[in-house]
Write an enzyme that holds these catalytic residues in place. Structure first.
Site, short mmCIF file in Angstrom:
data_model
loop_
_atom_site.label_atom_id
_atom_site.label_comp_id
_atom_site.label_asym_id
_atom_site.label_seq_id
_atom_site.Cartn_x
_atom_site.Cartn_y
_atom_site.Cartn_z
N ARG A 90 0.83 -1.20 0.00
CA ARG A 90 0.00 0.00 0.00
C ARG A 90 0.87 1.25 0.00
O ARG A 90 0.58 2.23 -0.69
CB ARG A 90 -0.93 -0.01 1.21
CG ARG A 90 -1.97 -1.12 1.20
CD ARG A 90 -2.82 -1.09 2.45
NE ARG A 90 -3.59 0.13 2.55
CZ ARG A 90 -4.28 0.49 3.63
NH1 ARG A 90 -4.27 -0.28 4.71
NH2 ARG A 90 -4.96 1.63 3.65
N CYS B 7 -1.43 6.48 8.50
CA CYS B 7 -1.70 5.17 7.89
C CYS B 7 -2.72 5.41 6.79
O CYS B 7 -2.64 6.41 6.08
CB CYS B 7 -2.20 4.18 8.95
SG CYS B 7 -3.65 4.76 9.87
#
Length: 284
Positions: free
Chosen positions: A183, A240
């Site tokens: 990611r 995040c």
């Protein structure tokens, strides 16, 4: 007072303590009903269910019509009332757990510190550690007496998207991204439709804080590993995908004795929503 972690056996000795409040934070990003269904099937005695999407997050779009991220911070007064409804008072010891290495329980840990309540800890190893100790799960959910938690000065810091845009030039802050490596590199469009990371960010996948059994690594090991990435904690910003698993890195820093880092609540989901903000791909 437990302020970072607690082990399963110690928690089991306090299940009848009226000043202890236990919250089940299980969640699945791809299945919103997972947590509540899992809670109904069995949970630690006396626990109540805390929903990441509704209880521990605010509206995705602010009053100004601007997207704030997938899990923006809840309204502070609304959060206080939610915590009181779970029976939390100023003298409560709160324990949060999940079944995911603490990635969701850490969000509740951070939120309580955000409203000034320091007596909150995460069950080390989560439900797996509880089961490994041979401790039982129950299905009834018992109501709690309303608590009287008060809003106190925050024990944690946040930074805004504007501050991180300014940081692209000043480079005053070090951004640490808790997402999985794929990611971070921009290779997982299923979760992050717009892939990549904030330019200049470094990657510390939250699972790197854990041992093979799902418990947190020892403080000395965490300090050695995190010091090499974070540098000065007071200049570090944890982010995040949506401000949830970043809290796990903040918990690990606290266990390591490296206090002072801030949270970017909007995280990647907010940053990547504006085409004007630059994106980096590939490794750090």
């Amino acid at each position: 007072m437990f302020t970072t972690l607690i082990d399963a056996n110690t928690l089991s000795q306090h299940l009848d303590d009226p000043k202890w409040v236990i919250l089940d934070c299980r969640h699945d990003l791809m299945n919103p009903d997972f947590g509540r269904n899992a809670f109904a099937e069995g949970h630690i005695e006396g626990a109540q269910f805390a929903n990441i999407d509704t209880d521990l997050s605010g509206p995705k779009v602010g009053a100004d019509g601007v997207f704030r991220g997938r899990h923006p911070l809840p309204d502070r007064a609304t959060l206080i009332e939610t915590l009181r409804a779970w029976g939390i008072s100023d003298d409560s010891q709160v324990i949060a757990y999940d079944a995911h290495g603490g990635m969701f329980a850490a969000r509740l840990w951070w939120l309580l510190r955000w409203v000034g309540h320091g007596a909150v800890a995460v069950l080390d190893g989560g439900l797996a550690a509880w089961n490994a100790a041979g401790l039982p799960l129950l299905t009834p959910a018992l109501p709690r007496t309303h608590g009287n938690l008060t809003d106190k000065p925050s024990l944690v810091r946040t930074v805004s998207v504007g501050e991180l845009v300014e940081n692209l030039d000043s480079k005053r802050l070090q951004v640490i991204d808790a997402r999985a490596n794929d990611r971070f590199r921009g290779e997982n469009e299923t979760i992050d439709p717009v892939g990549g990371h904030i330019p200049g960010a470094r990657n510390r996948f939250f699972k790197d804080n854990l041992q093979a059994d799902g418990r947190m690594k020892e403080a000395a090991a965490l300090k050695q590993e995190l010091s090499a990435i974070v540098g000065a904690p007071e200049k570090a910003v944890m982010q995040c995908g949506s401000g949830v698993t970043a809290c796990h890195n903040l918990l690990a820093l606290e266990v390591a004795g490296l206090s002072g880092a801030a949270l970017y609540p909007g995280s990647w989901s907010e940053w990547s929503a504006a085409p004007s903000r630059p994106i980096a791909t590939g490794p750090a």
